[in-house]
Design a protein around this motif. Structure first.
Motif, PDB file in Angstrom:
ATOM      1  N   THR A  69       0.841  -1.189   0.000  1.00 27.17           N
ATOM      2  CA  THR A  69       0.000   0.000   0.000  1.00 27.17           C
ATOM      3  C   THR A  69       0.879   1.243   0.000  1.00 27.17           C
ATOM      4  N   MET A  70       0.616   2.106  -0.948  1.00 25.36           N
ATOM      5  CA  MET A  70       1.346   3.373  -0.979  1.00 25.36           C
ATOM      6  C   MET A  70       0.496   4.478  -0.391  1.00 25.36           C
ATOM      7  N   SER A  71       1.138   5.358   0.366  1.00 22.04           N
ATOM      8  CA  SER A  71       0.440   6.494   0.954  1.00 22.04           C
ATOM      9  C   SER A  71       1.395   7.675   1.018  1.00 22.04           C
ATOM     10  N   ARG A  72       0.873   8.793   1.429  1.00 19.92           N
ATOM     11  CA  ARG A  72       1.703   9.978   1.574  1.00 19.92           C
ATOM     12  C   ARG A  72       1.131  10.874   2.651  1.00 19.92           C
ATOM     13  N   ASP A  73       2.006  11.675   3.229  1.00 17.61           N
ATOM     14  CA  ASP A  73       1.603  12.676   4.207  1.00 17.61           C
ATOM     15  C   ASP A  73       2.276  13.980   3.785  1.00 17.61           C
ATOM     16  N   ASN A  74       1.525  14.857   3.161  1.00 10.21           N
ATOM     17  CA  ASN A  74       2.118  16.091   2.643  1.00 10.21           C
ATOM     18  C   ASN A  74       2.596  17.015   3.772  1.00 10.21           C
ATOM     19  N   ALA A  75       1.995  16.894   4.922  1.00 12.35           N
ATOM     20  CA  ALA A  75       2.447  17.711   6.052  1.00 12.35           C
ATOM     21  C   ALA A  75       3.850  17.292   6.504  1.00 12.35           C
ATOM     22  N   LEU A  76       4.182  16.029   6.279  1.00 15.20           N
ATOM     23  CA  LEU A  76       5.506  15.516   6.655  1.00 15.20           C
ATOM     24  C   LEU A  76       6.454  15.454   5.471  1.00 15.20           C
ATOM     25  N   ASN A  77       5.953  15.822   4.273  1.00 11.95           N
ATOM     26  CA  ASN A  77       6.775  15.735   3.052  1.00 11.95           C
ATOM     27  C   ASN A  77       7.316  14.326   2.839  1.00 11.95           C
ATOM     28  N   THR A  78       6.478  13.347   3.107  1.00 15.63           N
ATOM     29  CA  THR A  78       6.938  11.959   3.081  1.00 15.63           C
ATOM     30  C   THR A  78       5.932  11.061   2.367  1.00 15.63           C
ATOM     31  N   ALA A  79       6.470  10.158   1.558  1.00 22.14           N
ATOM     32  CA  ALA A  79       5.672   9.098   0.956  1.00 22.14           C
ATOM     33  C   ALA A  79       6.080   7.765   1.578  1.00 22.14           C
ATOM     34  N   PHE A  80       5.152   6.824   1.567  1.00 21.88           N
ATOM     35  CA  PHE A  80       5.391   5.546   2.226  1.00 21.88           C
ATOM     36  C   PHE A  80       5.022   4.380   1.306  1.00 21.88           C
ATOM     37  N   LEU A  81       5.649   3.257   1.583  1.00 22.28           N
ATOM     38  CA  LEU A  81       5.251   2.009   0.954  1.00 22.28           C
ATOM     39  C   LEU A  81       5.172   0.954   2.040  1.00 22.28           C
ATOM     40  N   GLN A  82       3.954   0.589   2.394  1.00 23.75           N
ATOM     41  CA  GLN A  82       3.727  -0.474   3.379  1.00 23.75           C
ATOM     42  C   GLN A  82       3.712  -1.802   2.643  1.00 23.75           C
ATOM     43  N   MET A  83       4.575  -2.713   3.067  1.00 21.99           N
ATOM     44  CA  MET A  83       4.702  -4.001   2.399  1.00 21.99           C
ATOM     45  C   MET A  83       4.393  -5.102   3.387  1.00 21.99           C
ATOM     46  N   ASN A  84       3.427  -5.933   3.058  1.00 17.10           N
ATOM     47  CA  ASN A  84       3.000  -7.021   3.929  1.00 17.10           C
ATOM     48  C   ASN A  84       3.204  -8.375   3.265  1.00 17.10           C
ATOM     49  N   ASP A  85       3.212  -9.397   4.100  1.00 18.17           N
ATOM     50  CA  ASP A  85       3.336 -10.775   3.606  1.00 18.17           C
ATOM     51  C   ASP A  85       4.517 -10.907   2.641  1.00 18.17           C
ATOM     52  N   LEU A  86       5.647 -10.448   3.091  1.00 18.11           N
ATOM     53  CA  LEU A  86       6.837 -10.428   2.234  1.00 18.11           C
ATOM     54  C   LEU A  86       7.379 -11.832   2.015  1.00 18.11           C
ATOM     55  N   ASN A  87       7.948 -12.030   0.837  1.00 15.87           N
ATOM     56  CA  ASN A  87       8.571 -13.311   0.511  1.00 15.87           C
ATOM     57  C   ASN A  87       9.931 -13.047  -0.139  1.00 15.87           C
ATOM     58  N   PRO A  88      10.761 -14.074  -0.244  1.00 15.83           N
ATOM     59  CA  PRO A  88      12.123 -13.854  -0.775  1.00 15.83           C
ATOM     60  C   PRO A  88      12.147 -13.201  -2.159  1.00 15.83           C
ATOM     61  N   GLU A  89      11.087 -13.376  -2.949  1.00 13.87           N
ATOM     62  CA  GLU A  89      11.037 -12.756  -4.278  1.00 13.87           C
ATOM     63  C   GLU A  89      10.895 -11.235  -4.201  1.00 13.87           C
ATOM     64  N   ASP A  90      10.599 -10.725  -3.017  1.00 15.44           N
ATOM     65  CA  ASP A  90      10.511  -9.276  -2.831  1.00 15.44           C
ATOM     66  C   ASP A  90      11.876  -8.651  -2.539  1.00 15.44           C
ATOM     67  N   THR A  91      12.882  -9.476  -2.406  1.00 17.57           N
ATOM     68  CA  THR A  91      14.226  -8.962  -2.178  1.00 17.57           C
ATOM     69  C   THR A  91      14.679  -8.124  -3.374  1.00 17.57           C
ATOM     70  N   ALA A  92      15.023  -6.874  -3.101  1.00 18.37           N
ATOM     71  CA  ALA A  92      15.386  -5.954  -4.187  1.00 18.37           C
ATOM     72  C   ALA A  92      15.836  -4.629  -3.600  1.00 18.37           C
ATOM     73  N   MET A  93      16.385  -3.801  -4.472  1.00 22.91           N
ATOM     74  CA  MET A  93      16.613  -2.407  -4.130  1.00 22.91           C
ATOM     75  C   MET A  93      15.334  -1.657  -4.493  1.00 22.91           C
ATOM     76  N   TYR A  94      14.814  -0.909  -3.556  1.00 22.24           N
ATOM     77  CA  TYR A  94      13.577  -0.168  -3.764  1.00 22.24           C
ATOM     78  C   TYR A  94      13.901   1.316  -3.954  1.00 22.24           C
ATOM     79  N   TYR A  95      13.376   1.867  -5.028  1.00 28.12           N
ATOM     80  CA  TYR A  95      13.651   3.254  -5.382  1.00 28.12           C
ATOM     81  C   TYR A  95      12.390   4.093  -5.299  1.00 28.12           C
TER      82      TYR A  95
END
Length: 130
Positions: A69-95
């Protein structure tokens, strides 16, 4: 000078969750569409998610649907990526990526993002152990 900075990447066990954060300096955050891409070793870079300037529109890549799930908080100048149920195939560099635009379409997920997105972070490494 524009800087995009990711944080939060670390080693996580399979089945776990992780939340990445992204901040931007040098631009007005509320003017930006934001997105997340990832690249695993030996694989092409793929789009995970993108979000419009006010969070009203979101698009998810196939690998992210249902778990991320992607979200953002403009008051904090921050974007987020919530990642659940992770598996080894999710191993990566995230940009984290940013683009000054008001409108957002699913085009934000196209290809490796090089044509669509102007500003890129250096990446945050996520490693999922089995």
């Amino acid at each position: 000078q524009v800087q995009v900075a990711e944080s939060g990447g670390r080693l996580v066990q399979a089945g776990g969750s992780l939340k990445l954060s992204c901040t931007v300096s040098g631009l007005t955050f509320a003017d930006l569409a934001m997105g997340w891409f990832r690249q695993a070793p030996g694989k092409q870079r793929e789009a995970m998610a993108c979000i419009s300037w006010n969070g009203g529109k979101k698009f998810y890549g196939e690998s992210a649907k249902g778990r991320f799930t992607m979200s953002r908080d403009n008051a904090l100048n921050t974007a987020f990526l919530q990642m659940n149920d992770l598996n080894p195939e999710d191993t990566a560099m995230y940009y984290c990526v940013a683009e000054e635009r008001v409108s957002l379409s699913s085009e934000c997920l196209t290809g490796d993002g090089a044509e669509y997105w102007d500003h890129w972070g250096k990446g945050s490494l996520v490693t999922i152990s089995s």
